[in-house]
Design an enzyme around this catalytic site. Structure first.
Site, PDB file in Angstrom:
ATOM      1  N   HIS A  79      -3.899  -2.515  10.102  1.00 50.21           N
ATOM      2  CA  HIS A  79      -3.625  -3.772   9.386  1.00 50.21           C
ATOM      3  C   HIS A  79      -4.347  -4.955  10.027  1.00 50.21           C
ATOM      4  O   HIS A  79      -4.836  -5.846   9.324  1.00 50.21           O
ATOM      5  CB  HIS A  79      -2.118  -4.028   9.301  1.00 50.21           C
ATOM      6  CG  HIS A  79      -1.378  -2.914   8.630  1.00 50.21           C
ATOM      7  ND1 HIS A  79      -0.052  -2.644   8.870  1.00 50.21           N
ATOM      8  CD2 HIS A  79      -1.797  -1.980   7.724  1.00 50.21           C
ATOM      9  CE1 HIS A  79       0.320  -1.592   8.137  1.00 50.21           C
ATOM     10  NE2 HIS A  79      -0.721  -1.172   7.447  1.00 50.21           N
ATOM     11  N   HIS A 238      -1.315  -2.260  -1.119  1.00 47.79           N
ATOM     12  CA  HIS A 238      -1.315  -1.920   0.305  1.00 47.79           C
ATOM     13  C   HIS A 238      -2.311  -0.802   0.599  1.00 47.79           C
ATOM     14  O   HIS A 238      -2.958  -0.809   1.647  1.00 47.79           O
ATOM     15  CB  HIS A 238       0.072  -1.530   0.828  1.00 47.79           C
ATOM     16  CG  HIS A 238       0.037  -1.315   2.307  1.00 47.79           C
ATOM     17  ND1 HIS A 238       0.038  -2.360   3.208  1.00 47.79           N
ATOM     18  CD2 HIS A 238      -0.119  -0.188   3.039  1.00 47.79           C
ATOM     19  CE1 HIS A 238      -0.095  -1.876   4.429  1.00 47.79           C
ATOM     20  NE2 HIS A 238      -0.183  -0.554   4.357  1.00 47.79           N
ATOM     21  N   ASP A 242      -5.257  -0.945   3.360  1.00 46.87           N
ATOM     22  CA  ASP A 242      -5.587   0.117   4.314  1.00 46.87           C
ATOM     23  C   ASP A 242      -7.067   0.478   4.237  1.00 46.87           C
ATOM     24  O   ASP A 242      -7.739   0.639   5.258  1.00 46.87           O
ATOM     25  CB  ASP A 242      -4.756   1.377   4.026  1.00 46.87           C
ATOM     26  CG  ASP A 242      -3.336   1.285   4.567  1.00 46.87           C
ATOM     27  OD1 ASP A 242      -3.071   0.456   5.456  1.00 46.87           O
ATOM     28  OD2 ASP A 242      -2.486   2.064   4.093  1.00 46.87           O
ATOM     29  N   HIS A 265      -5.955   7.064   4.765  1.00 46.58           N
ATOM     30  CA  HIS A 265      -6.755   6.764   5.955  1.00 46.58           C
ATOM     31  C   HIS A 265      -7.784   7.849   6.264  1.00 46.58           C
ATOM     32  O   HIS A 265      -8.941   7.555   6.536  1.00 46.58           O
ATOM     33  CB  HIS A 265      -5.843   6.602   7.180  1.00 46.58           C
ATOM     34  CG  HIS A 265      -4.963   5.402   7.123  1.00 46.58           C
ATOM     35  ND1 HIS A 265      -5.449   4.119   7.022  1.00 46.58           N
ATOM     36  CD2 HIS A 265      -3.614   5.278   7.163  1.00 46.58           C
ATOM     37  CE1 HIS A 265      -4.438   3.265   7.004  1.00 46.58           C
ATOM     38  NE2 HIS A 265      -3.307   3.947   7.083  1.00 46.58           N
TER      39      HIS A 265
END
Length: 305
Positions: A79, A238, A242, A265
């Site tokens: 973040h 969100h 990421d 990720h």
């Protein structure tokens, strides 16, 4: 020329570690041109540096971490890395007196606030961008992510969560990137998790900092946070946050079009590594003036005030 950016002054904040649940002090320091993004653990003697590098990234169930050749790691970098990408910070030293960056509220907004509080300074060196020259795509089952050449930076992200709290109309988000758009539309979107997963992990001494203060928490039917969501489509926003952080692990803003379906990720990092491994797929570029620079990367008044 378009110049590299660092901070004007040192700033500090405290927060809680997602893994340990303990207090973490975070210090952000200005750095000279061509330093890059350096994460540093000062709880170790001597302190250990982790340069942001796509090859050092490991994805765990809880977070993204950087691992060095001695298997020492620093966790929960994603973040803060997204905030650096959002504001185009090229050179910075990030110190923590713990094995992890504090989770704060589970979004990038507290880090954006901290960076703006430090002030952003231009250095007398040309800012290097990574420009995508060829389409590169990676897949994992039905999940995929790709970069295509484009004179700017766009992101188009689709998730597919079969959950009553996540309406089908809120599972895709697309945007033309800019620092302003990142701050307004993306930076406040929080990470999310299932109550049962958090309870299970905490029963095993993990995720001790996990709480309603640092994530959207859901059960099988609804969002459990009293205040609800910050955006109707906060979940997919969100995931885009990421991705912005993951793709900045090369230490440079990227000029290209990013599209992803159910990526996370690990797949974002796989795409970044696939791009960098293919010499003909990308190049470093610098710009002499604002007129040449893609709109996505023009500095907003809030950043270079």
């Amino acid at each position: 020329m378009i110049k590299q950016r660092t901070l004007k002054r040192i700033v500090q904040a405290t927060g809680v570690g997602l893994h340990t649940g303990k207090k973490v002090t975070l210090t952000l320091r200005p750095a000279p041109a061509n330093t890059g993004v350096i994460y540093r653990r000062t709880d170790l003697n001597p302190p250990v540096d982790f340069p942001a590098d796509a090859k050092s990234v490991r994805d765990t169930m809880l977070c993204t971490c950087l691992v060095n050749e001695h298997d020492v790691r620093i966790s929960t970098v994603e973040h803060l890395n997204a905030a650096l990408a959002g504001l185009g910070i090229d050179n910075i030293v990030i110190e923590v007196d713990a094995p992890e960056i504090p989770i704060m509220d589970g979004s990038a907004a507290p880090f954006v606030y901290l960076l703006l509080d430090a002030g952003i300074e231009e250095l007398n060196s040309a800012k290097k961008f990574v420009r995508i020259k060829e389409t590169v795509r990676v897949e994992d089952g039905d999940k995929w992510a790709e970069f295509r050449p484009y004179n700017g930076f766009t992101l188009d992200f689709t998730i597919d969560f079969n959950h009553p709290a996540i309406d089908s109309s809120t599972q895709r988000y697309a945007m033309n990137f800019s620092a302003d758009a990142f701050m307004r539309q993306i930076s406040r979107a929080r990470t999310f998790g299932f109550m049962r997963d958090i309870e299970y992990l905490q029963s095993r001494g993990l995720c001790l900092g996990g709480s309603f203060d640092c994530a959207i928490v859901v059960d099988d039917y609804r969002v459990l946070n009293e205040d609800g969501l910050r955006f109707e489509d906060e979940f997919v926003r969100h995931k885009m946050l990421d991705a912005i952080g993951d793709l900045f692990m090369c230490g440079h803003n990227i000029i290209g079009a990013f599209t992803a379906y159910k990526s996370g990720h690990a797949l974002n990092n796989k795409l970044l590594q696939a791009v960098l491994a293919k010499q003909e797929a990308w190049e470093y570029v610098t710009f002499q003036d604002d007129a040449e620079l893609p709109l996505a990367f023009k500095a907003p008044s809030t950043v270079l005030a």
